[in-house]
Motif scaffolding. Structure first.
Motif, PDB file in Angstrom:
ATOM      1  N   GLN A  35      42.588  62.384 -11.701  1.00  0.00           N
ATOM      2  CA  GLN A  35      43.864  61.748 -11.417  1.00  0.00           C
ATOM      3  C   GLN A  35      43.737  60.228 -11.458  1.00  0.00           C
ATOM      4  O   GLN A  35      44.605  59.530 -11.980  1.00  0.00           O
ATOM      5  CB  GLN A  35      44.383  62.187 -10.049  1.00  0.00           C
ATOM      6  CG  GLN A  35      45.758  61.597  -9.722  1.00  0.00           C
ATOM      7  CD  GLN A  35      46.149  61.802  -8.276  1.00  0.00           C
ATOM      8  OE1 GLN A  35      45.343  61.586  -7.367  1.00  0.00           O
ATOM      9  NE2 GLN A  35      47.380  62.229  -8.046  1.00  0.00           N
ATOM     10  N   SER A  36      42.635  59.705 -10.924  1.00  0.00           N
ATOM     11  CA  SER A  36      42.422  58.254 -10.941  1.00  0.00           C
ATOM     12  C   SER A  36      42.303  57.739 -12.369  1.00  0.00           C
ATOM     13  O   SER A  36      42.814  56.671 -12.703  1.00  0.00           O
ATOM     14  CB  SER A  36      41.175  57.899 -10.137  1.00  0.00           C
ATOM     15  OG  SER A  36      41.323  58.258  -8.782  1.00  0.00           O
ATOM     16  N   ILE A  37      41.616  58.508 -13.227  1.00  0.00           N
ATOM     17  CA  ILE A  37      41.485  58.113 -14.624  1.00  0.00           C
ATOM     18  C   ILE A  37      42.847  58.109 -15.307  1.00  0.00           C
ATOM     19  O   ILE A  37      43.181  57.205 -16.080  1.00  0.00           O
ATOM     20  CB  ILE A  37      40.510  59.053 -15.353  1.00  0.00           C
ATOM     21  CG1 ILE A  37      39.097  58.925 -14.762  1.00  0.00           C
ATOM     22  CG2 ILE A  37      40.481  58.757 -16.846  1.00  0.00           C
ATOM     23  CD1 ILE A  37      38.130  59.955 -15.269  1.00  0.00           C
ATOM     24  N   ARG A  38      43.657  59.100 -15.006  1.00  0.00           N
ATOM     25  CA  ARG A  38      44.981  59.179 -15.612  1.00  0.00           C
ATOM     26  C   ARG A  38      45.852  58.013 -15.152  1.00  0.00           C
ATOM     27  O   ARG A  38      46.574  57.402 -15.950  1.00  0.00           O
ATOM     28  CB  ARG A  38      45.638  60.514 -15.243  1.00  0.00           C
ATOM     29  CG  ARG A  38      46.955  60.765 -15.964  1.00  0.00           C
ATOM     30  CD  ARG A  38      47.467  62.154 -15.643  1.00  0.00           C
ATOM     31  NE  ARG A  38      47.698  62.322 -14.229  1.00  0.00           N
ATOM     32  CZ  ARG A  38      48.814  61.931 -13.611  1.00  0.00           C
ATOM     33  NH1 ARG A  38      49.775  61.339 -14.308  1.00  0.00           N
ATOM     34  NH2 ARG A  38      48.969  62.124 -12.324  1.00  0.00           N
ATOM     35  N   GLU A  63      33.341  58.109  -3.669  1.00  0.00           N
ATOM     36  CA  GLU A  63      33.547  56.713  -4.001  1.00  0.00           C
ATOM     37  C   GLU A  63      33.815  56.569  -5.498  1.00  0.00           C
ATOM     38  O   GLU A  63      33.364  57.385  -6.295  1.00  0.00           O
ATOM     39  CB  GLU A  63      32.300  55.897  -3.616  1.00  0.00           C
ATOM     40  CG  GLU A  63      32.135  55.738  -2.114  1.00  0.00           C
ATOM     41  CD  GLU A  63      33.340  55.069  -1.474  1.00  0.00           C
ATOM     42  OE1 GLU A  63      33.827  54.072  -2.027  1.00  0.00           O
ATOM     43  OE2 GLU A  63      33.796  55.548  -0.441  1.00  0.00           O
ATOM     44  N   PRO A  64      34.525  55.533  -5.880  1.00  0.00           N
ATOM     45  CA  PRO A  64      34.876  55.387  -7.299  1.00  0.00           C
ATOM     46  C   PRO A  64      33.710  54.886  -8.138  1.00  0.00           C
ATOM     47  O   PRO A  64      33.838  53.934  -8.899  1.00  0.00           O
ATOM     48  CB  PRO A  64      36.004  54.365  -7.275  1.00  0.00           C
ATOM     49  CG  PRO A  64      35.721  53.524  -6.087  1.00  0.00           C
ATOM     50  CD  PRO A  64      35.141  54.472  -5.055  1.00  0.00           C
ATOM     51  N   ASP A  74      28.412  56.668 -18.462  1.00  0.00           N
ATOM     52  CA  ASP A  74      29.670  56.959 -17.806  1.00  0.00           C
ATOM     53  C   ASP A  74      30.201  58.278 -18.311  1.00  0.00           C
ATOM     54  O   ASP A  74      30.501  58.431 -19.491  1.00  0.00           O
ATOM     55  CB  ASP A  74      30.672  55.845 -18.113  1.00  0.00           C
ATOM     56  CG  ASP A  74      31.977  56.030 -17.352  1.00  0.00           C
ATOM     57  OD1 ASP A  74      32.040  56.968 -16.540  1.00  0.00           O
ATOM     58  OD2 ASP A  74      32.902  55.246 -17.580  1.00  0.00           O
ATOM     59  N   ALA A  75      30.326  59.260 -17.427  1.00  0.00           N
ATOM     60  CA  ALA A  75      30.813  60.567 -17.858  1.00  0.00           C
ATOM     61  C   ALA A  75      32.240  60.495 -18.338  1.00  0.00           C
ATOM     62  O   ALA A  75      32.671  61.298 -19.168  1.00  0.00           O
ATOM     63  CB  ALA A  75      30.699  61.563 -16.701  1.00  0.00           C
ATOM     64  N   THR A  76      33.001  59.536 -17.857  1.00  0.00           N
ATOM     65  CA  THR A  76      34.396  59.437 -18.287  1.00  0.00           C
ATOM     66  C   THR A  76      34.497  58.906 -19.707  1.00  0.00           C
ATOM     67  O   THR A  76      35.570  58.945 -20.294  1.00  0.00           O
ATOM     68  CB  THR A  76      35.180  58.495 -17.365  1.00  0.00           C
ATOM     69  OG1 THR A  76      34.618  57.186 -17.444  1.00  0.00           O
ATOM     70  CG2 THR A  76      35.147  58.978 -15.937  1.00  0.00           C
ATOM     71  N   ALA A  77      33.388  58.419 -20.273  1.00  0.00           N
ATOM     72  CA  ALA A  77      33.442  57.969 -21.663  1.00  0.00           C
ATOM     73  C   ALA A  77      33.721  59.121 -22.606  1.00  0.00           C
ATOM     74  O   ALA A  77      34.109  58.919 -23.753  1.00  0.00           O
ATOM     75  CB  ALA A  77      32.117  57.288 -22.056  1.00  0.00           C
ATOM     76  N   ARG A  78      33.505  60.353 -22.139  1.00  0.00           N
ATOM     77  CA  ARG A  78      33.786  61.518 -22.967  1.00  0.00           C
ATOM     78  C   ARG A  78      35.267  61.832 -23.005  1.00  0.00           C
ATOM     79  O   ARG A  78      35.702  62.689 -23.753  1.00  0.00           O
ATOM     80  CB  ARG A  78      33.013  62.738 -22.452  1.00  0.00           C
ATOM     81  CG  ARG A  78      31.506  62.573 -22.525  1.00  0.00           C
ATOM     82  CD  ARG A  78      30.836  63.895 -22.256  1.00  0.00           C
ATOM     83  NE  ARG A  78      31.043  64.364 -20.907  1.00  0.00           N
ATOM     84  CZ  ARG A  78      30.247  64.104 -19.880  1.00  0.00           C
ATOM     85  NH1 ARG A  78      29.180  63.358 -20.073  1.00  0.00           N
ATOM     86  NH2 ARG A  78      30.506  64.572 -18.678  1.00  0.00           N
ATOM     87  N   LEU A 120      46.783  59.831  -4.340  1.00  0.00           N
ATOM     88  CA  LEU A 120      47.651  59.036  -5.198  1.00  0.00           C
ATOM     89  C   LEU A 120      47.581  57.555  -4.831  1.00  0.00           C
ATOM     90  O   LEU A 120      47.438  56.690  -5.700  1.00  0.00           O
ATOM     91  CB  LEU A 120      49.096  59.539  -5.091  1.00  0.00           C
ATOM     92  CG  LEU A 120      50.143  58.729  -5.869  1.00  0.00           C
ATOM     93  CD1 LEU A 120      49.872  58.813  -7.364  1.00  0.00           C
ATOM     94  CD2 LEU A 120      51.554  59.217  -5.547  1.00  0.00           C
ATOM     95  N   LEU A 121      47.651  57.245  -3.536  1.00  0.00           N
ATOM     96  CA  LEU A 121      47.600  55.846  -3.122  1.00  0.00           C
ATOM     97  C   LEU A 121      46.251  55.217  -3.446  1.00  0.00           C
ATOM     98  O   LEU A 121      46.173  54.055  -3.838  1.00  0.00           O
ATOM     99  CB  LEU A 121      47.892  55.743  -1.624  1.00  0.00           C
ATOM    100  CG  LEU A 121      49.322  56.096  -1.191  1.00  0.00           C
ATOM    101  CD1 LEU A 121      49.466  55.954   0.303  1.00  0.00           C
ATOM    102  CD2 LEU A 121      50.321  55.204  -1.914  1.00  0.00           C
ATOM    103  N   ARG A 122      45.201  55.994  -3.287  1.00  0.00           N
ATOM    104  CA  ARG A 122      43.884  55.439  -3.602  1.00  0.00           C
ATOM    105  C   ARG A 122      43.753  55.190  -5.103  1.00  0.00           C
ATOM    106  O   ARG A 122      43.241  54.151  -5.531  1.00  0.00           O
ATOM    107  CB  ARG A 122      42.796  56.397  -3.147  1.00  0.00           C
ATOM    108  CG  ARG A 122      41.404  55.914  -3.574  1.00  0.00           C
ATOM    109  CD  ARG A 122      40.294  56.650  -2.872  1.00  0.00           C
ATOM    110  NE  ARG A 122      39.020  56.037  -3.228  1.00  0.00           N
ATOM    111  CZ  ARG A 122      37.946  56.109  -2.505  1.00  0.00           C
ATOM    112  NH1 ARG A 122      37.967  56.749  -1.346  1.00  0.00           N
ATOM    113  NH2 ARG A 122      36.823  55.550  -2.889  1.00  0.00           N
ATOM    114  N   GLY A 123      44.241  56.136  -5.898  1.00  0.00           N
ATOM    115  CA  GLY A 123      44.168  55.959  -7.345  1.00  0.00           C
ATOM    116  C   GLY A 123      44.951  54.744  -7.810  1.00  0.00           C
ATOM    117  O   GLY A 123      44.496  53.992  -8.683  1.00  0.00           O
ATOM    118  N   ILE A 124      46.135  54.529  -7.230  1.00  0.00           N
ATOM    119  CA  ILE A 124      46.935  53.363  -7.593  1.00  0.00           C
ATOM    120  C   ILE A 124      46.230  52.081  -7.170  1.00  0.00           C
ATOM    121  O   ILE A 124      46.231  51.077  -7.891  1.00  0.00           O
ATOM    122  CB  ILE A 124      48.334  53.460  -6.954  1.00  0.00           C
ATOM    123  CG1 ILE A 124      49.110  54.627  -7.573  1.00  0.00           C
ATOM    124  CG2 ILE A 124      49.097  52.157  -7.122  1.00  0.00           C
ATOM    125  CD1 ILE A 124      50.439  54.882  -6.911  1.00  0.00           C
ATOM    126  N   GLY A 125      45.636  52.106  -5.988  1.00  0.00           N
ATOM    127  CA  GLY A 125      44.909  50.927  -5.525  1.00  0.00           C
ATOM    128  C   GLY A 125      43.755  50.567  -6.446  1.00  0.00           C
ATOM    129  O   GLY A 125      43.546  49.393  -6.772  1.00  0.00           O
TER     130      GLY A 125
END
Length: 473
Positions: free
Chosen positions: A21-24, A82-83, A99-103, A318-323
């Protein structure tokens, strides 16, 4: 065959729903984030609008304070991971990827040649991919070669240290590959490459013959004359022409003009005193927070409250992802404005070379994260609203300036040239060299073509006035 057990230690990163969700959220534009927040307010009763303060631009200090307030509202964020996925260190995946999100896809490039290279990288050998990149760099934006094939073969064989025949093999693979006609020398070769993929039906066979032998007659539109020239029945010629008209004149279609839409800048850059300041633009986004009365009521509610607690956790995520999104965007904006201060103050000719990797290293994150957070994001500056991607520029080979800066220099020289004595590409290259920017005549011609400016002979006009006869692309 003997089966053995071997212990092994390693660190892995699991992409949990919270991280996904944070990535999105990181990739959402201002308009998309606004819709996301409005939808969350409708669906999650644990969220409410924060009407306590006037919204506006949030600078660095105010952003830190807001982040602290959001942390107090969210309460139990410490129960989430933690992010670390946003950082370029600490993931330690077994395959050596930082970085695993690079995939996860970060969106396609707007350059069709780059998109094709990304596809070829999946199944082409690195050595062949290097030669393919060389060919694609010699193509126009529509996919056709900018110079004669034989001249490019001689140039490529010397520059790359390979045989001209090997270089031609790669061109043929591109010509008949995923995008038929790519790297074609002429429009006829492009059409033939597309017809080669069609079944060998009588209309297709005749269409190949027309393109190879009578393409000039085809342009006249006289079917009867074309049939007489080929010695064919006019009905068969008409069927073959229909096959040709179904083809694309170039390997890459003209980029469609995007529909006009209202752009909401994500950042605002202002010049205060003697320094540039960057702030988040919160004017168009609803401010949300966790409803304190719902949280207190839930803490003392009897019975099974698992469903409501799930909604509370979703609100916190959601609030953490936006932050985290806002923090990453603001830090990236600071680096871009500081590194491209000359561009903001003096214009495109001062655009310095800057890559995603350089920004990523400066903010301590992965290159893929910077790519996501800058895609589709805009910043309001005294020069207008600019896309963040415009702040990146590739260093021109053998020079200390970016290709975009050289293109702006070429445009300025052409705009200031005498009307009765337009500058040839060789002359422009000499003038640039006097300013310390050494580029080849071919490079000047390429940038001129990208600016939709014709060659010198088409720009000739009387000194008294008159519109230049620029060649249309």
């Amino acid at each position: 065959m003997k089966t053995t057990l071997r212990p092994q230690l390693g660190q892995t990163l699991n992409l949990t729903p919270q991280l996904l969700q944070s990535i999105r959220l990181l990739q959402l534009t201002a308009q998309q984030l606004e819709l996301e927040l409005l939808q969350a307010l409708e669906q999650n009763p644990m969220l409410e609008r924060d009407e306590g303060e006037d919204v506006g631009e949030t600078d660095t200090d105010a952003h830190d304070a807001t982040a602290a307030d959001s942390a107090l509202d969210a309460g139990a964020w410490d129960e989430l991971p933690e992010p670390a996925f946003l950082s370029g260190s600490g993931s330690g995946t077994p395959d050596g990827e930082l970085d695993a999100t690079a995939r996860i896809a970060a969106g396609e490039s707007t350059d069709p040649r780059m998109r094709l290279l990304e596809r070829l990288a999946l199944h082409w050998a690195p050595a062949d991919l290097r030669l393919a990149a060389w060919w694609l760099d010699r193509c126009s934006d529509l996919g056709l070669l900018e110079e004669p094939r034989q001249a490019l073969l001689a140039e490529g064989a010397q520059a790359l240290g390979v045989d001209a025949g090997e270089l031609e093999v790669i061109r043929q693979r591109l010509l008949h590959g995923e995008w038929p006609g790519m790297c074609a020398e002429t429009a006829a070769e492009c059409l033939l490459a597309q017809l080669a993929r069609r079944p060998d039906t009588p209309p297709v066979l005749l269409a190949r013959r027309i393109v190879a032998e009578a393409l000039d007659a085809l342009a006249s539109g006289n079917v009867t004359a074309l049939a007489a020239r080929l010695g064919e029945d006019p009905a068969r010629v008409a069927a073959a022409i229909a096959e040709i008209r179904a083809l694309r004149p170039t390997p890459v279609d003209d980029a469609a003009t995007p529909a006009a839409e209202h752009i909401i800048p994500d950042l605002v850059a202002t010049f205060v005193g003697s320094e540039w300041r960057v702030a988040l633009n919160d004017r168009a986004l609803p401010r949300v927070r966790i409803a304190a009365h719902c949280e207190r009521a839930l803490a003392s509610a009897p019975g099974d409250t698992s469903a409501l607690r799930g909604l509370l956790d979703e609100a916190r995520w959601l609030l953490r992802g936006i932050g985290m999104r806002n923090d990453t965007l603001l830090r990236t904006g600071h680096v871009l404005v500081r590194r491209q201060r000359g561009f903001l103050e003096r214009g495109a000719e001062a655009l310095a070379p800057l890559t995603l990797n350089e920004v990523a290293e400066e903010i301590g994150m992965h290159e893929s994260t910077v790519s996501r957070v800058t895609s589709g994001k805009y910043i309001q500056t005294p020069r207008g609203v600019l896309e963040l991607k415009q702040f990146f520029a590739v260093r021109l080979e053998g020079a200390e300036v970016s290709g975009n800066a050289v293109r702006a220099m070429v445009k300025r020289l052409i705009e200031s040239e005498p009307p009765d004595a337009p500058l040839a590409d060789e002359t422009i290259a000499v003038l640039l060299a006097r300013n310390g920017v050494r580029v080849a005549r071919r490079t000047v011609a390429k940038y001129r073509d990208q600016l939709a400016i014709g060659p010198a002979r088409s720009r000739m006009r009387a000194p008294s006035g008159g519109a230049p006869a620029e060649a249309s692309r």
